[in-house]
Design an enzyme around this catalytic site. Structure first.
Site, PDB file in Angstrom:
ATOM      1  N   LYS A 245      13.140   8.775  27.215  1.00  0.00           N
ATOM      2  CA  LYS A 245      13.611   7.524  27.786  1.00  0.00           C
ATOM      3  C   LYS A 245      14.622   7.858  28.895  1.00  0.00           C
ATOM      4  O   LYS A 245      15.512   8.670  28.689  1.00  0.00           O
ATOM      5  CB  LYS A 245      14.264   6.658  26.698  1.00  0.00           C
ATOM      6  CG  LYS A 245      14.335   5.178  27.044  1.00  0.00           C
ATOM      7  CD  LYS A 245      14.667   4.315  25.828  1.00  0.00           C
ATOM      8  CE  LYS A 245      14.777   2.851  26.230  1.00  0.00           C
ATOM      9  NZ  LYS A 245      15.076   1.957  25.098  1.00  0.00           N
ATOM     10  N   GLU A 324      13.122  -8.574  12.490  1.00  0.00           N
ATOM     11  CA  GLU A 324      13.876  -9.831  12.443  1.00  0.00           C
ATOM     12  C   GLU A 324      13.682 -10.567  11.124  1.00  0.00           C
ATOM     13  O   GLU A 324      14.594 -11.232  10.638  1.00  0.00           O
ATOM     14  CB  GLU A 324      13.461 -10.735  13.604  1.00  0.00           C
ATOM     15  CG  GLU A 324      13.721 -10.140  14.994  1.00  0.00           C
ATOM     16  CD  GLU A 324      12.580  -9.276  15.492  1.00  0.00           C
ATOM     17  OE1 GLU A 324      11.594  -9.081  14.741  1.00  0.00           O
ATOM     18  OE2 GLU A 324      12.663  -8.784  16.634  1.00  0.00           O
ATOM     19  N   ARG A 352      11.309 -15.283  15.370  1.00  0.00           N
ATOM     20  CA  ARG A 352      10.513 -14.445  14.471  1.00  0.00           C
ATOM     21  C   ARG A 352      10.874 -14.672  13.008  1.00  0.00           C
ATOM     22  O   ARG A 352      10.089 -14.398  12.119  1.00  0.00           O
ATOM     23  CB  ARG A 352      10.749 -12.960  14.797  1.00  0.00           C
ATOM     24  CG  ARG A 352       9.825 -12.387  15.812  1.00  0.00           C
ATOM     25  CD  ARG A 352       8.417 -12.186  15.299  1.00  0.00           C
ATOM     26  NE  ARG A 352       7.527 -11.850  16.405  1.00  0.00           N
ATOM     27  CZ  ARG A 352       7.310 -10.609  16.812  1.00  0.00           C
ATOM     28  NH1 ARG A 352       7.890  -9.597  16.193  1.00  0.00           N
ATOM     29  NH2 ARG A 352       6.517 -10.377  17.833  1.00  0.00           N
TER      30      ARG A 352
END
Lengths: 575, 575
Positions: A245, A324, A352
Site C-alpha cells: 500500500k 459492521e 450495514r
C-alpha cells in the site's frame, strides 16, 4: 497524462509499461495532492491494474473493484486520463467506479465486500445469456474480514460459474487488517506451517488457488494473470497478490493508514475542529472514571478519532475489522453483560448494521451508544458515502434515542451525559465544525431555544449545518429589521413535546442535514398535524447526492439559503 | 411435564435422563401440535440440551441460541415446564429466548448468525469484570452460511477470550443447507480426503476443534461437553455435533423442512390463500415468456412459495443459503447485466440487506423486484419476526417504488406488470389473505378509489389488513345511514399526487399495517401539509410488538376498529 488506447497498452514492451506505471503513479500523486482522495490504496495497485488492462480486454471483459478506492489507475487507462484533473470535483470524475461515467465501469461500489457477489452475478448472467467474457473481482484483504465475502464464497459452488477473484493483500484496511483471516493470509504469504492447509480453505469453496505473487512486479503479475485467465475456462480462480500500500512513495509506504485518504481542505480550514477529536478526548476521560466503558470500531480507529482511547485503554478498545454487523452484536452483548459500549462508525457504513440495531440493540433495549460520524453530506466521496439517510432509518426503531448536536461543545456534553443514560442512543454529527470550547450540560429529549421573539415564525433546526444556515438567514432578516425564533431541535427521538406544545408561532420552518422523507421535518409536522400551524420543511430531496463540495451540494439538494430567505420573506408578508 | 431442578438433572442416571429426553420430545410434539412453532429443529437438540444442562451450570454459565428456534427443551429444563402449554400464545411463553422471560435466557435471538458474536461479547465482558463462568453458543450449520458468523470467527483471536461454539450440524436450514461451507462440513463428517485440512479452517481462527460427535447420543454428548468445558480454560472451542433434525419422529425426520415450522391455524382457515402461492405461479408464468427472469431466495424456497419456479427453471432459481446481503448484491449485479431478478424474503429478514438495497440496487437504479412476505404483524413468532418496519426503512431510499397490494389478485397484477417496469420495486404483503381470483391490471403509482361518496371523510388505507378494517368500519357506519370514501393507497412511493390533489374531503384517515413513524400516514400527511385538511393516522405505536394472535396484536398496537369507529363518529358530528 494523455489517454492510452488499449491497443497501445497491449503492444508496448514491459519496459515501456514500467514507465507507464511511473507516469500513472506521478499523475495519481499530483492529482490527489490537489483534489484529495485515496492515495496509498491507489499507489499500491498501479502495476496490477496495468497488468489487468494488458491481459484482459475491457470493457468486453468486466472488472468489479471492491470498495472502489483503488480504481484511479484503471480510470487513467480507460479513456479518462484527460479528465483526471477533475477527480472528485463537482461535475468531474468520481473517486469510485460509476456506470454512469464510463462503459468500462460495470458495477458501482463504495462499501466493502460486495465485489465477489457482484462478479458472480455478472458471470451468472453471462452464462444464462450464452455470452463469453471474463469477469474479475479485485478485493483487498481488509474486505476479506467482511461477512459478505464469505456469503459470496459460499455461493461459488451453488452458482457454478467462473470468476477471477484477485485478493489484493497489502495487510491493510484503512487501519491495519486484523483478526483470524489476516493470520491465515500472512501464514500463506510467509509459507509458514499451515500454508498448505490454509490454501485449501479457498479450494474448499470451489476456487482454484494461485499465488502468492508480487503485485508490484509487472512482469510476474502479467504472467500470473495470463495463466489465471486460462484457468477460468475450468472454473473460478482466486489469485493471491501481495502488494505494498502506497508503493513508490516512501512517506506513503510508511504511513499507509494516514495516507489512505488525503483531504486537501483539511489544512485550509483553521477555524474548524473535528468531532472525532472530541469523541476521543471525552470517551477517554469518561473511561477513566467508568470501567464499564468500551469502544468498538470497524477498521477506522484514526479517522473516527479513537486513537487516544485505544492508547489509554487497549484492553477496552476493539477494532474488529470491516465487520459492521458483528461490531453491533458485540456491543449489544457486552451491554447485556453490564458494559457500556460506544460504537463509532460513519453514517453510511452504519447502514450495514441496520438489522442488528433493530434486532440486537433496540429489541433488547440495551445501553449501546452509536457515535455516527460523517453524517449529512460528506462531499467528495459521492453517492455511496453521503450520510443523509440515518435519521430516516433510525427514527422508526423503538427504544432508540436520536441526538443531533448543534456543535462540538454540545456533542461533548451529550457524550458526558451518555454514560449513565442506560438506553440505546445514537448521536449523529458531521466530520468538522466550528472551533467551540463552551462547557455545558445537556438533558436528553430537551430542545434548546436559541432565540425567542414576538414574530410569527419559528425555525426548528437540527445539527451544525442546518443551525448555521438558520442563523445566516436570521442575520439577513435582522438587517431588514425582521426577526424570528430559532429552536435547536437536537433530539429527533424523543421529540421535546413540552417545548413544541408551548410554541405560539403560526409558521414553523424545519431544517436538517438529511433526506426529507422520514426525517426531523416530518416528525415535527406529525406532531403539529391538525394544529393549524403551517409547516415548511427544508431537507434533501428524494435522490442520491453525487460527489462535490459539501456546501454547494447541500444548496443544490434542498438546503438552500436563498430559498429559505425567500420563504421567510413571504411569511412576513402574510403576517 | 413438571419442572425439573438442575440438581435432579445432575443427579439422575443417564438412563433416567434418556427417559427425560423422551418426555421432553413428547411434550414438545404435543405442545407444538396445539400451539404451532418450530418442531424438527427442537426435536433434534433434545439430547444435546439435556447434556448441556447436565454439564454446565445455568444460569451461572450462559448460553446463546442462534436464531433461537431450538430452545424449547432448554425452556422445559429451566423452570418453564409448567407454563410450556402457553407457548407462543399471547401473554404466554415466547418461542424464542427472552431475557424478559427468565434469568436463564441471557440474549434474545430470532435472526440467524448472531450467537457467536453475542457469546464473544458476553465472554469479553466477563473477562473485563474478572468474573468466572462458561459461555456457550449453539449454532446450526445453516447459520454457518451467514456472513455474520465469519465476522465473529475473525474476532476470536482479536478478543482473546474463551467461548464454546457448538456447531449443531443437521444439514438443514429451513431448506437444506447449501454451498461451499456445507460441503466442507459434510467432508469433515464423512472423514473424506480433506477432512483434516477442513478442520484446520476452524483452528486457524483460533478455535480448538472437537468432533464430530453424535448429538442424539446422550452419553457421548455429555462426555464431549465435559472435555470441551475443560478445554475452555485454554481458549475457545468449536464442538462439531451431528444431530438429526426431527429426531425421534419419523414423519418429521423425513420432512424436516416441512415440519421446521408448524402452524396450527393453517388448517382451520379454509377461506384463505397464501400470497406465496400466487408468487410461485405468477413468477413461473412470467419466466416462461421472459428469459431474463431469475428468482433468488435466502434458504426459504418453500415458505415463500417459490417451489414451482425452482422446479420449472432450476437454472434460473438460486437458493444462496441464509445470506440476505449477498442475495441482494447478486440480484443487483444480475440486473446490471441485463437480467430481471426477483428476490423473495420475509420482511423482517430483509432488514439484513438494508445497505445493499440502498448501495447496490437503488444507488444504481437497477430493476430488482423485492417480494416481501410476512409484512405487517406476523404473529406468534413475536418481536424478532414482526414485519412492521419495512415501509419506514424503504421509504427514504431514492429510486425505489413501494407497492402494497390490497389482496392476492392485486398482488398477481403487480407481479405481471413488474417484469417490464425496469426499476427497483418492493412489493410487501402478508402471509395470507382472502381467497381472491379477480383478474385485473395495475398501473404503478396509481391509487384506486374503492368508494367515492359525498361525505367529508376519506379513508386512505394500504394492504389487506388495513383495507379490510376500513371496510368493516364502513359497514358499521352504513348501518347508521352514514358513509365515507375509501381509497386503496397501494403505493407508498410514488404517491398518487394526482388523486391526492383531487380529493375534496376535509378529513383524511390513514390506515396501514406498519409502525406510524415513517409510514404511509406520514407520507400522506406530508403531502397535505398546510392544505387545511385534517389527517388522522392509524398505524402501530413506537414499540416492539410481542408474540400473539395477529388480529388481537394489531388491535392492541394501534389498528383498533373501535378507536377508528369512534373517531369517524366524532368527525361526522363535527361535519
Amino acid at each position: 497524462m494523455k489517454n492510452l488506447s488499449s491497443e497501445e497498452l497491449k503492444q508496448s514492451s514491459l519496459d515501456d509499461l514500467n514507465g507507464t506505471c511511473e507516469e500513472i503513479r506521478k499523475e495519481i500523486f499530483e492529482t490527489v495532492s490537489v483534489c484529495g482522495g485515496h492515495l496509498s490504496s491507489n499507489l499500491g495497485v498501479v502495476e496490477l491494474t496495468v497488468a489487468l488492462c494488458r491481459v484482459f480486454d475491457f470493457p468486453r471483459d468486466k472488472i468489479v473493484f471492491d470498495v472502489g478506492h483503488q480504481c484511479y489507475a484503471y480510470k487513467l487507462l480507460t479513456g479518462r486520463a484527460d479528465r483526471f484533473s477533475t477527480l472528485r470535483q463537482e461535475g468531474g470524475l468520481s473517486g469510485f467506479p460509476k456506470r454512469s461515467e464510463s462503459e468500462y465501469d460495470v458495477y458501482d461500489t463504495g462499501h466493502a465486500g460486495t465485489a465477489v457477489s457482484a462478479a458472480l452475478g455478472i458471470a451468472k448472467a453471462r452464462d444464462l445469456k450464452g455470452e463469453d467474457f471474463s469477469v474479475v473481482a479485485l478485493v483487498g484483504d481488509g474486505s476479506f474480514n467482511n461477512g459478505l465475502i464469505y456469503e459470496a464464497l459460499n455461493s461459488v459452488r451453488i452458482l457454478q460459474t467462473s470468476v477471477l477473484i484477485i485478493l489484493n493483500d497489502n495487510g491493510m484496511s484503512i487501519s491495519p487488517t486484523v483478526g483470524g483471516t489476516k493470520d491465515i493470509l500472512s501464514e500463506i504469504k510467509t509459507g509458514a506451517g499451515g500454508a498448505e492447509r490454509d490454501i485449501s480453505l479457498f479450494e474448499r469453496y470451489g476456487l482454484q488457488y494461485m499465488g502468492v505473487i508480487d503485485g508490484n512486479d509487472l512482469k510476474e503479475t502479467v504472467s500470473a494473470l495470463s495463466s489465471a485467465k486460462e484457468k477460468l475456462k475450468t472454473g473460478s480462480v482466486l489469485l493471491h497478490v501481495n502488494t505494498q500500500k502506497g508503493h513508490g512513495y516512501p512517506f506513503s509506504e510508511n504511513a499507509p493508514d494516514r495516507t489512505h485518504g488525503v483531504s486537501p481542505d483539511r489544512k485550509v480550514k483553521g477555524a474548524e475542529e473535528e468531532y472525532g477529536k472530541a469523541l476521543g478526548e471525552e470517551l477517554t476521560a469518561l473511561a477513566e472514571k467508568d470501567g464499564r466503558i468500551v469502544a468498538v470500531t470497524a477498521a477506522m480507529t484514526d479517522s473516527l478519532g479513537l486513537r487516544p482511547f485505544f492508547s489509554a485503554f487497549p484492553q477496552r478498545a476493539f477494532d474488529v475489522g470491516i465487520c459492521e454487523e458483528h461490531a453491533s452484536v458485540l456491543c449489544a452483548s457486552m451491554a447485556a453483560a453490564g458494559m457500556r459500549p460506544y460504537y463509532a462508525i460513519y453514517s453510511t457504513f452504519l447502514q450495514r448494521a441496520f438489522d442488528e440495531i433493530v434486532h440486537d440493540v433496540c429489541g433488547q433495549n440495551l445501553p449501546v451508544t452509536f457515535c455516527i460520524d460523517r453524517a449529512g453530506i460528506s462531499g467528495a466521496d459521492g453517492e455511496t458515502h453521503q450520510g443523509v439517510f440515518d435519521l430516516s432509518y433510525l427514527a422508526p426503531i423503538p427504544n432508540l434515542t436520536i441526538a443531533i448536536p448543534k456543535d462540538v461543545a454540545e456533542f461533548r456534553a451529550m457524550l458526558r451525559a451518555s454514560a449513565d443514560y442506560g438506553r440505546p442512543l445514537a448521536i449523529r454529527y458531521p466530520r468538522c465544525g466550528k472551533v467551540c470550547d463552551r462547557k455545558e450540560e445537556i438533558e436528553f429529549g430537551k430542545f434548546e431555544v436559541l432565540h425567542s421573539t414576538m414574530s410569527n415564525i419559528v425555525f426548528m433546526a437540527a445539527g451544525e449545518r442546518a443551525l448555521t444556515l438558520a442563523e445566516r438567514v436570521r442575520e439577513r432578516c435582522l438587517r431588514n429589521g425582521k426577526d424570528f425564533s430559532v429552536v435547536n431541535a437536537r433530539f429527533l427521538k424523543p421529540l421535546d413535546e413540552t417545548l413544541l406544545r408551548s410554541r405560539k408561532e403560526k409558521y414553523v420552518v424545519t431544517l436538517e442535514d438529511n433526506v426529507a422523507i422520514g426525517g426531523l421535518g416530518e416528525a415535527i409536522a406529525r406532531y403539529y398535524r391538525n394544529s393549524g400551524k403551517e409547516i415548511y420543511c427544508f431537507a434533501y430531496r428524494d435522490e442520491f447526492i453525487p460527489h462535490g463540495e459539501v456546501a454547494s451540494l447541500a444548496a443544490k439538494s434542498g438546503l438552500n439559503e436563498e430559498e429559505i430567505y425567500r420563504l421567510v420573506g413571504e411569511l412576513y408578508a402574510r403576517g
